[in-house]
Design a protein around this motif. Structure first.
Motif, PDB file in Angstrom:
ATOM      1  N   LEU A 145      51.396  39.012  30.012  1.00  0.00           N
ATOM      2  CA  LEU A 145      51.066  38.589  31.370  1.00  0.00           C
ATOM      3  C   LEU A 145      50.227  37.311  31.365  1.00  0.00           C
ATOM      4  CD1 LEU A 145      50.239  42.066  32.923  1.00  0.00           C
ATOM      5  CD2 LEU A 145      52.283  40.676  33.348  1.00  0.00           C
ATOM      6  N   SER A 146      49.582  37.046  30.254  1.00  0.00           N
ATOM      7  CA  SER A 146      48.754  35.841  30.139  1.00  0.00           C
ATOM      8  C   SER A 146      49.571  34.556  30.228  1.00  0.00           C
ATOM      9  CB  SER A 146      47.965  35.854  28.829  1.00  0.00           C
ATOM     10  OG  SER A 146      48.843  35.760  27.726  1.00  0.00           O
ATOM     11  N   SER A 147      50.874  34.662  30.036  1.00  0.00           N
ATOM     12  CA  SER A 147      51.727  33.465  30.072  1.00  0.00           C
ATOM     13  C   SER A 147      52.091  33.030  31.491  1.00  0.00           C
ATOM     14  CB  SER A 147      52.995  33.697  29.251  1.00  0.00           C
ATOM     15  OG  SER A 147      53.814  34.662  29.887  1.00  0.00           O
ATOM     16  N   ILE A 148      51.757  33.826  32.502  1.00  0.00           N
ATOM     17  CA  ILE A 148      52.016  33.419  33.886  1.00  0.00           C
ATOM     18  C   ILE A 148      51.068  32.260  34.207  1.00  0.00           C
ATOM     19  CG2 ILE A 148      51.979  34.145  36.301  1.00  0.00           C
ATOM     20  CD1 ILE A 148      52.745  36.970  35.292  1.00  0.00           C
ATOM     21  N   MET A 207      41.377  38.998  34.132  1.00  0.00           N
ATOM     22  CA  MET A 207      41.915  37.640  34.250  1.00  0.00           C
ATOM     23  C   MET A 207      41.321  37.001  35.487  1.00  0.00           C
ATOM     24  SD  MET A 207      45.791  38.797  35.267  1.00  0.00           S
ATOM     25  CE  MET A 207      45.709  40.267  34.242  1.00  0.00           C
ATOM     26  N   GLU A 208      41.371  35.685  35.520  1.00  0.00           N
ATOM     27  CA  GLU A 208      40.804  34.961  36.652  1.00  0.00           C
ATOM     28  C   GLU A 208      41.849  34.051  37.273  1.00  0.00           C
ATOM     29  OE1 GLU A 208      37.409  32.984  34.980  1.00  0.00           O
ATOM     30  OE2 GLU A 208      36.242  34.841  34.923  1.00  0.00           O
ATOM     31  N   PHE A 209      41.635  33.803  38.570  1.00  0.00           N
ATOM     32  CA  PHE A 209      42.502  32.917  39.344  1.00  0.00           C
ATOM     33  C   PHE A 209      41.614  31.967  40.129  1.00  0.00           C
ATOM     34  CE2 PHE A 209      44.578  36.933  38.650  1.00  0.00           C
ATOM     35  CZ  PHE A 209      45.801  36.544  38.151  1.00  0.00           C
ATOM     36  N   ASP A 210      42.031  30.725  40.240  1.00  0.00           N
ATOM     37  CA  ASP A 210      41.230  29.721  40.942  1.00  0.00           C
ATOM     38  C   ASP A 210      41.066  30.025  42.422  1.00  0.00           C
ATOM     39  OD1 ASP A 210      40.694  28.195  38.689  1.00  0.00           O
ATOM     40  OD2 ASP A 210      42.402  26.859  39.014  1.00  0.00           O
ATOM     41  N   ASN A 211      42.056  30.706  43.012  1.00  0.00           N
ATOM     42  CA  ASN A 211      42.024  30.953  44.456  1.00  0.00           C
ATOM     43  C   ASN A 211      43.026  32.046  44.811  1.00  0.00           C
ATOM     44  OD1 ASN A 211      44.634  29.634  44.602  1.00  0.00           O
ATOM     45  ND2 ASN A 211      43.505  27.711  44.379  1.00  0.00           N
ATOM     46  N   GLN A 212      43.062  32.417  46.071  1.00  0.00           N
ATOM     47  CA  GLN A 212      43.946  33.492  46.528  1.00  0.00           C
ATOM     48  C   GLN A 212      45.413  33.135  46.329  1.00  0.00           C
ATOM     49  OE1 GLN A 212      42.828  36.607  47.732  1.00  0.00           O
ATOM     50  NE2 GLN A 212      44.985  37.102  47.371  1.00  0.00           N
ATOM     51  N   ALA A 213      45.766  31.873  46.546  1.00  0.00           N
ATOM     52  CA  ALA A 213      47.162  31.454  46.358  1.00  0.00           C
ATOM     53  C   ALA A 213      47.611  31.660  44.916  1.00  0.00           C
ATOM     54  CB  ALA A 213      47.345  29.998  46.780  1.00  0.00           C
ATOM     55  N   ASP A 214      46.751  31.347  43.955  1.00  0.00           N
ATOM     56  CA  ASP A 214      47.095  31.553  42.539  1.00  0.00           C
ATOM     57  C   ASP A 214      47.208  33.041  42.221  1.00  0.00           C
ATOM     58  OD1 ASP A 214      47.125  28.845  42.175  1.00  0.00           O
ATOM     59  OD2 ASP A 214      45.336  28.773  40.903  1.00  0.00           O
ATOM     60  N   TYR A 215      46.332  33.859  42.802  1.00  0.00           N
ATOM     61  CA  TYR A 215      46.416  35.314  42.614  1.00  0.00           C
ATOM     62  C   TYR A 215      47.713  35.855  43.211  1.00  0.00           C
ATOM     63  CZ  TYR A 215      45.262  40.267  42.874  1.00  0.00           C
ATOM     64  OH  TYR A 215      45.290  41.633  42.756  1.00  0.00           O
ATOM     65  N   ASP A 216      48.064  35.389  44.395  1.00  0.00           N
ATOM     66  CA  ASP A 216      49.306  35.824  45.035  1.00  0.00           C
ATOM     67  C   ASP A 216      50.526  35.407  44.220  1.00  0.00           C
ATOM     68  OD1 ASP A 216      47.771  36.896  47.072  1.00  0.00           O
ATOM     69  OD2 ASP A 216      48.144  35.233  48.460  1.00  0.00           O
ATOM     70  N   PHE A 217      50.477  34.209  43.639  1.00  0.00           N
ATOM     71  CA  PHE A 217      51.573  33.750  42.781  1.00  0.00           C
ATOM     72  C   PHE A 217      51.753  34.721  41.616  1.00  0.00           C
ATOM     73  CE2 PHE A 217      53.247  31.486  39.135  1.00  0.00           C
ATOM     74  CZ  PHE A 217      54.361  30.855  39.662  1.00  0.00           C
ATOM     75  N   TYR A 218      50.657  35.132  40.988  1.00  0.00           N
ATOM     76  CA  TYR A 218      50.698  36.107  39.898  1.00  0.00           C
ATOM     77  C   TYR A 218      51.248  37.444  40.388  1.00  0.00           C
ATOM     78  CZ  TYR A 218      48.890  39.773  36.853  1.00  0.00           C
ATOM     79  OH  TYR A 218      48.764  40.900  36.072  1.00  0.00           O
TER      80      TYR A 218
END
Length: 98
Positions: free
Chosen positions: A30-33, A57-68
């Motif tokens: 999953l780290s490759s996303i 894991m961390e995401f810069d913002n909600q959009a990046d989290y939603d992409f994941y």
């Protein structure tokens, strides 16, 4: 605002089994996303709960989290491996308190 996504879990497999090792290897993928940052696959060592492993894991913002969350690789992992192989889990998502 940065989001830290964490999940602690217990597998249905015997501890140390080949099935456990295979699941953890797949989870590590999953780290490759592309939007995933600071990915860690963790072994839970506290005696205060009955979970065995964790993902963080961390995401810069909600959009990046939603992409994941909506990524086909993530969804395939959840459907094909997580749902049938995880016995119990707790998911927590954090933002820095200010």
């Amino acid at each position: 605002m940065m989001i830290r996504h964490t999940v602690t879990f217990r597998l249905k497999h015997e501890k140390g089994s080949e099935q456990e090792k295979a699941f953890l290897k797949l989870a590590n993928n999953l780290s490759s996303i592309s939007t995933v940052k600071n990915f860690e696959l963790l072994k839970q060592v506290s005696s205060k709960n009955n979970f065995d492993f964790g993902l963080s894991m961390e995401f810069d913002n909600q959009a990046d989290y939603d992409f994941y969350s909506n990524n086909p690789k993530h969804n395939e992992f959840v459907q094909k491996y997580w749902i049938p192989e995880v016995d119990d889990f707790l998911e927590i998502d954090y933002e820095k308190y200010s």
